[in-house]
Design an enzyme around this catalytic site. Structure first.
Site, PDB file in Angstrom:
ATOM      1  N   ARG C  57       0.797  -1.212   0.000  1.00  0.00           N
ATOM      2  CA  ARG C  57       0.000   0.000   0.000  1.00  0.00           C
ATOM      3  C   ARG C  57       0.837   1.272   0.000  1.00  0.00           C
ATOM      4  O   ARG C  57       0.676   2.120  -0.869  1.00  0.00           O
ATOM      5  CB  ARG C  57      -0.888   0.049   1.232  1.00  0.00           C
ATOM      6  N   THR C  58       1.706   1.395   0.976  1.00  0.00           N
ATOM      7  CA  THR C  58       2.430   2.650   1.122  1.00  0.00           C
ATOM      8  C   THR C  58       3.336   2.895  -0.083  1.00  0.00           C
ATOM      9  O   THR C  58       3.323   3.961  -0.683  1.00  0.00           O
ATOM     10  CB  THR C  58       3.242   2.642   2.437  1.00  0.00           C
ATOM     11  N   LYS C  86      26.397  -4.956  -0.031  1.00  0.00           N
ATOM     12  CA  LYS C  86      27.853  -4.769  -0.067  1.00  0.00           C
ATOM     13  C   LYS C  86      28.355  -4.120   1.221  1.00  0.00           C
ATOM     14  O   LYS C  86      29.492  -3.668   1.302  1.00  0.00           O
ATOM     15  CB  LYS C  86      28.269  -3.905  -1.266  1.00  0.00           C
ATOM     16  N   ARG C 107      11.076   3.663   4.347  1.00  0.00           N
ATOM     17  CA  ARG C 107      10.521   2.764   5.356  1.00  0.00           C
ATOM     18  C   ARG C 107      11.666   1.923   5.881  1.00  0.00           C
ATOM     19  O   ARG C 107      12.455   1.372   5.101  1.00  0.00           O
ATOM     20  CB  ARG C 107       9.439   1.858   4.761  1.00  0.00           C
ATOM     21  N   HIS C 135       4.460   7.143  11.259  1.00  0.00           N
ATOM     22  CA  HIS C 135       4.052   6.905   9.877  1.00  0.00           C
ATOM     23  C   HIS C 135       3.062   8.024   9.528  1.00  0.00           C
ATOM     24  O   HIS C 135       1.877   7.789   9.336  1.00  0.00           O
ATOM     25  CB  HIS C 135       3.396   5.520   9.781  1.00  0.00           C
TER      26      HIS C 135
END
Lengths: 307, 307, 307
Positions: C57-58, C86, C107, C135
């Site tokens: 969704r986000t 890496k 996120r 959020h």
């Protein structure tokens, strides 16, 4: 050179004039890369991305270059998302992508992969790193960084430091610098010296090249300190690795009082101290940015879309 | 048929006239697919991609179709990047994507998944392969290839060869060819014969269908040789597989002197010799390209954006 | 607040007026989000997506927001596609993306990651969830949903139900609702009560907050029932989990005769019965859609591209 529909496989395919032309075009495109100016020259055009190895910088800066110019990208960022998992060979995958895209950029762990793909498809192919082989757009952005930061790509002393044996980046860059008559110092532990065949090739071009194990021998005359990562895997003895790692770490104490700028193809691990980041010495993030205008120039030239 | 907001689930949902109309629209869009002409008809439009199985050709040609027309795509190329990893069910994931996108294309390993999704969302849904089920846009591009290469989709003899039992591609194609009155030969090892229910359905349409184990029985009268992969997993005995693999391999020796063109949904493993690639027989890469104009036509029709 | 080049880290950085302004801009952008109107305000602009945790969704609604406005996205949807493999650290990866993109959305599983990134880069940073932290764009779309469905963000009674202890979504939302003088009920099993420090903070703002274990105590006065997932992992005893799961499931029997609308940040597992989906009670898919205009508003404001 007429760039329309050309492949970009090795920096050694270019003349000095070719390189200068690309850097000039890149400079004109910089305002678009900085989002200060809009362009749609690549609107409707598609770049096929075949990344068989993970990559952040190279992949994302190619994507950015296309998208800033109104174009799009397709492809994959890892081998396992592609039909490679169904056993399809590289030639077939590349041929199919070439049916969709106007150009292909490929990164592969196998030396020669980009040249091989260029031979089987009809669209221009850009080598974004093929194992121990070439990575020509990295070299072009390295040169562009010197041009933009120091105002020139000639009359310089460049010291390459770190793993000079396995690093494809430093090999390509050294050949390109020789074209511009740039003197070089190669600074590395004995185990990771520049291959002698390359040192030999370079000497024949008339530039001065020297080899040393200590950065202190050369720092004062250095204009550009080009740092690369030394990988742990190269050393069977972890203690040996620790010792070397320490000796090849760049910090402000070393740089103070010099005129050197520090470049690095990134990612870095610990070879440059974070304290260097926000000083006039540290130019490696700016260098990453310059990948965008340089790749814009290359993409526009190959697709014959220079305004 | 009015295509605006329709779902594309099975080739059997279309009439012959529907198919001909899509192929006509595709032909008009080909210059855009070839990057010879620009279009922005899908500017601001978004295609949601739900690929629960990896795919190169289908996924990338849908993306190419959108992007050549100025549109964009969102979604995922593997189940593990999605909320499926948090236990979300297919219906909820599809409903959410339908809140963002103007149409959805789905590939899923479960037969019936596309129809199921079409029932729960309000935007058009395109089936890009549902397990052993349907893959209608593949059939449309197969027909388009015949139209473009041979100039017609009628008065043909098409031989389908390989795994005719499990291949969703050949099942859909056979039904579509029957609509166009095309006679067919089914060439396969006994273990992988076309399901008898399909043979029966086809016979009732009035076209001639025959079954054989040997390509040599039919090659002379064949206009289109449609080759599919025979998967090792189908055979408990590896020796049996090796024998069959050899008997169903297409090479120049077989094709010489015939008028057949060779098509293949790709990826191929070893069922077509590479020597066929660059001849007038081998049309499978061109066929892959034709996926782009065909999908452009479908996307524009579903979003009601035909100029 | 002047939003140009601002970071969006926590909902608590905004005043009530800031929030109202964002919601107003979102409303103006809704026709573009619905594909009823075209816009190119973000043409040539690039959003860098750093998703270290999977998200549907986000991630996709940010992508949709950029693309509906003519912009593009770059980045990665999983940590393993990036240079993190890496050994590159978060600061370096973020700095590089900031050289390519006009803004960054991140996120990360680590609380504070977004604030940390905002401190090291020069472009605006949007927090799309940092572990147990914040959020904020979720909270903005939650408020926008109330505004659009109920016509107001004030004079409401909102009941938050489920896991109120660990859910970052409900913590942020509760603080925001308090700014709007909204009375709240917190409905949860004892083990998952709202942290008492938050209850204390909210009480001080003058709004009425009550805590209960039973939805039946509050359903009649509830305007908005905000449901969250209760995760199995929170309970050492599976039987205890089963019992609680049953008691906190929302179905039509509960809702009948009430005026409540049901919201959920999604994905849901079984806490809302599917029978609620297509009723006037169930608004969670509409809520997901509202993520698009809200994120369009934020992106345009940060990039100073409001028409």
């Amino acid at each position: 050179m007429d760039f329309n529909q050309k492949d970009i496989i090795s920096i050694r395919d270019f003349s000095k004039e070719d390189i200068e032309y690309i850097l000039d075009v890149a400079e004109k495109m910089e305002p678009v890369a900085r989002s200060k100016k809009r362009s749609n020259v690549l609107s409707g055009n598609i770049l096929g991305m075949l990344f068989y190895e993970p990559s952040t910088r190279t992949r994302l800066s190619f994507e950015t270059a296309m998208k800033r110019l109104g174009g799009s990208t397709i492809g994959f960022a890892e081998a396992n998302v592609s039909s490679a998992t169904k056993g399809e060979n590289l030639a077939d995958t590349a041929k199919i992508i070439s049916e969709y895209a106007d150009a292909i950029v490929i990164r592969h762990n196998m030396e020669g992969a980009a040249r091989f793909v260029a031979d089987v498809v009809d669209v221009p192919v850009i080598n974004a790193g093929d194992g121990a082989g070439q990575h020509p757009t990295q070299t072009l952005l390295d040169l562009y960084t010197m041009k933009r930061v120091l105002g020139r790509t000639e009359n310089l002393h460049v010291s390459l430091i770190g793993d000079l044996k396995y690093g494809r980046t430093v090999h390509s860059l050294a050949y390109a610098l020789a074209m511009f008559g740039v003197d070089m110092s190669f600074v590395s532990p004995t185990e990771l010296r520049m291959p002698q065949s390359i040192v030999h090739d370079l000497s024949k071009t008339g530039v001065s090249v020297e080899e040393t194990e200590s950065i202190h021998d050369v720092i004062d005359k250095t204009d550009v300190l080009y740092v690369t990562r030394i990988q742990k895997e190269r050393f069977p003895d972890p203690e040996e690795y620790s010792k070397i790692k320490g000796a090849y770490m760049i910090d402000l104490k070393l740089l103070k009082g010099t005129n050197a700028i520090v470049m690095h193809p990134l990612p870095r691990i610990s070879e440059i101290a974070p304290e260097v980041d926000n000083t006039a010495y540290g130019r490696y993030f700016e260098q990453a940015f310059y990948g965008v205008p340089v790749r814009m120039a290359i993409l526009s030239l190959l697709m014959d879309k220079i305004e």
